[in-house]
Design a protein around this motif. Sequence first.
Motif, PDB file in Angstrom:
ATOM      1  N   UNK A 122       0.527  -1.205  -0.141  1.00  0.00           N
ATOM      2  CA  UNK A 122      -0.036   0.115  -0.302  1.00  0.00           C
ATOM      3  C   UNK A 122       0.120   1.291   0.058  1.00  0.00           C
ATOM      4  N   UNK A 123       1.947   1.245   1.101  1.00  0.00           N
ATOM      5  CA  UNK A 123       3.019   2.595   0.950  1.00  0.00           C
ATOM      6  C   UNK A 123       3.049   2.747  -0.637  1.00  0.00           C
ATOM      7  N   UNK A 124       3.902   1.607  -1.163  1.00  0.00           N
ATOM      8  CA  UNK A 124       5.190   1.856  -2.298  1.00  0.00           C
ATOM      9  C   UNK A 124       3.905   2.180  -3.490  1.00  0.00           C
ATOM     10  N   UNK A 125       2.386   1.744  -3.310  1.00  0.00           N
ATOM     11  CA  UNK A 125       1.420   2.089  -4.309  1.00  0.00           C
ATOM     12  C   UNK A 125       0.933   3.795  -4.284  1.00  0.00           C
ATOM     13  N   UNK A 126       1.000   3.998  -3.147  1.00  0.00           N
ATOM     14  CA  UNK A 126       0.591   5.581  -2.829  1.00  0.00           C
ATOM     15  C   UNK A 126       1.812   6.704  -2.675  1.00  0.00           C
ATOM     16  N   UNK A 127       2.855   5.868  -2.953  1.00  0.00           N
ATOM     17  CA  UNK A 127       4.191   7.167  -3.831  1.00  0.00           C
ATOM     18  C   UNK A 127       4.432   6.617  -5.061  1.00  0.00           C
ATOM     19  N   UNK A 128       4.231   5.957  -5.621  1.00  0.00           N
ATOM     20  CA  UNK A 128       3.926   5.744  -7.081  1.00  0.00           C
ATOM     21  C   UNK A 128       5.592   5.006  -7.272  1.00  0.00           C
ATOM     22  N   UNK A 129       6.098   3.908  -6.119  1.00  0.00           N
ATOM     23  CA  UNK A 129       7.437   3.314  -6.200  1.00  0.00           C
ATOM     24  C   UNK A 129       6.887   2.103  -7.599  1.00  0.00           C
ATOM     25  N   UNK A 130       8.072   2.385  -8.088  1.00  0.00           N
ATOM     26  CA  UNK A 130       8.070   1.392  -8.695  1.00  0.00           C
ATOM     27  C   UNK A 130       8.989  -0.031  -8.788  1.00  0.00           C
ATOM     28  N   UNK A 131       8.338  -0.958  -8.805  1.00  0.00           N
ATOM     29  CA  UNK A 131       9.795  -1.991  -8.139  1.00  0.00           C
ATOM     30  C   UNK A 131      10.881  -2.151  -8.706  1.00  0.00           C
ATOM     31  N   UNK A 132      10.173  -2.004 -10.321  1.00  0.00           N
ATOM     32  CA  UNK A 132      11.252  -3.062 -11.492  1.00  0.00           C
ATOM     33  C   UNK A 132      12.368  -1.945 -11.597  1.00  0.00           C
ATOM     34  N   UNK A 133      12.102  -0.754 -11.171  1.00  0.00           N
ATOM     35  CA  UNK A 133      13.438   0.203 -11.220  1.00  0.00           C
ATOM     36  C   UNK A 133      13.528   1.209 -10.519  1.00  0.00           C
ATOM     37  N   UNK A 134      13.216   0.974  -8.673  1.00  0.00           N
ATOM     38  CA  UNK A 134      13.478   1.781  -8.062  1.00  0.00           C
ATOM     39  C   UNK A 134      13.206   3.284  -8.200  1.00  0.00           C
ATOM     40  N   UNK A 135      12.027   3.615  -9.195  1.00  0.00           N
ATOM     41  CA  UNK A 135      11.914   5.285  -9.308  1.00  0.00           C
ATOM     42  C   UNK A 135      10.359   5.225  -8.261  1.00  0.00           C
ATOM     43  N   UNK A 136      10.500   6.459  -7.750  1.00  0.00           N
ATOM     44  CA  UNK A 136       9.007   7.080  -7.539  1.00  0.00           C
ATOM     45  C   UNK A 136       8.481   8.118  -7.370  1.00  0.00           C
ATOM     46  N   UNK A 137       7.460   8.065  -8.520  1.00  0.00           N
ATOM     47  CA  UNK A 137       6.755   8.938  -8.809  1.00  0.00           C
ATOM     48  C   UNK A 137       5.751   9.879  -8.780  1.00  0.00           C
ATOM     49  N   UNK A 138       6.003   9.686  -6.989  1.00  0.00           N
ATOM     50  CA  UNK A 138       5.004  11.014  -6.299  1.00  0.00           C
ATOM     51  C   UNK A 138       5.811  11.529  -5.347  1.00  0.00           C
ATOM     52  N   UNK A 139       7.525  11.589  -5.635  1.00  0.00           N
ATOM     53  CA  UNK A 139       8.034  11.637  -4.454  1.00  0.00           C
ATOM     54  C   UNK A 139       7.131  12.662  -3.696  1.00  0.00           C
TER      55      UNK A 139
END
Length: 178
Positions: A122-139
């Motif tokens: 849930x946390x990872x989805x909230x911050x827009x984290x892409x597990x494959x790339x490690x990019x946070x899309x909603x910093x």
Amino acid sequence: MAQLEWSDALNLDLPLMDDTHREFVDLLAAVDQADDANLLPRWRALVDHTEQHFGQEDDWMASTRFASGNCHSMQHSVVLKVMREGTARAEQGDLQVLRVMASELALWFPQHAQAMDASLALHLRRVGFDPATGVVHAPGALPQELIHGCGGATCSDTDAQGADIPAAQPDAASAVPA
């Protein structure tokens, strides 16, 4: 011996995490079904997977503002330590310890996945984290303070409204990973 099978209850709607969890369940089943000659090699495969699995989740937490000593990562550390101790005992001829540990893991894992891993997903989805790339899309959605609990309201230092929760007194129940 308790057995674990993949079910929708373990699906956390984070494909890379779900794939890793399915692999864990499959490897645990292989240990459970192993004869004595194949038990230790299958256990080692499970331990190798679990090291990578937990390391991956720990990296995700570190990338999204979890404190290094959060309870989720600490549980990973404890479980891996016990699994490695089981390997050492099995290498000395005590295969039964692996069968008992596999049964305990089958009971532990659903609770871990449905509590700690669900909170992480849930946390990872909230911050827009892409597990494959490690990019946070909603910093901007990252927490300002480090997360010291597991990321869920039931395991953090604050309640759902952000109010401080007094530290619980240690007891026997808190010594066992959930």
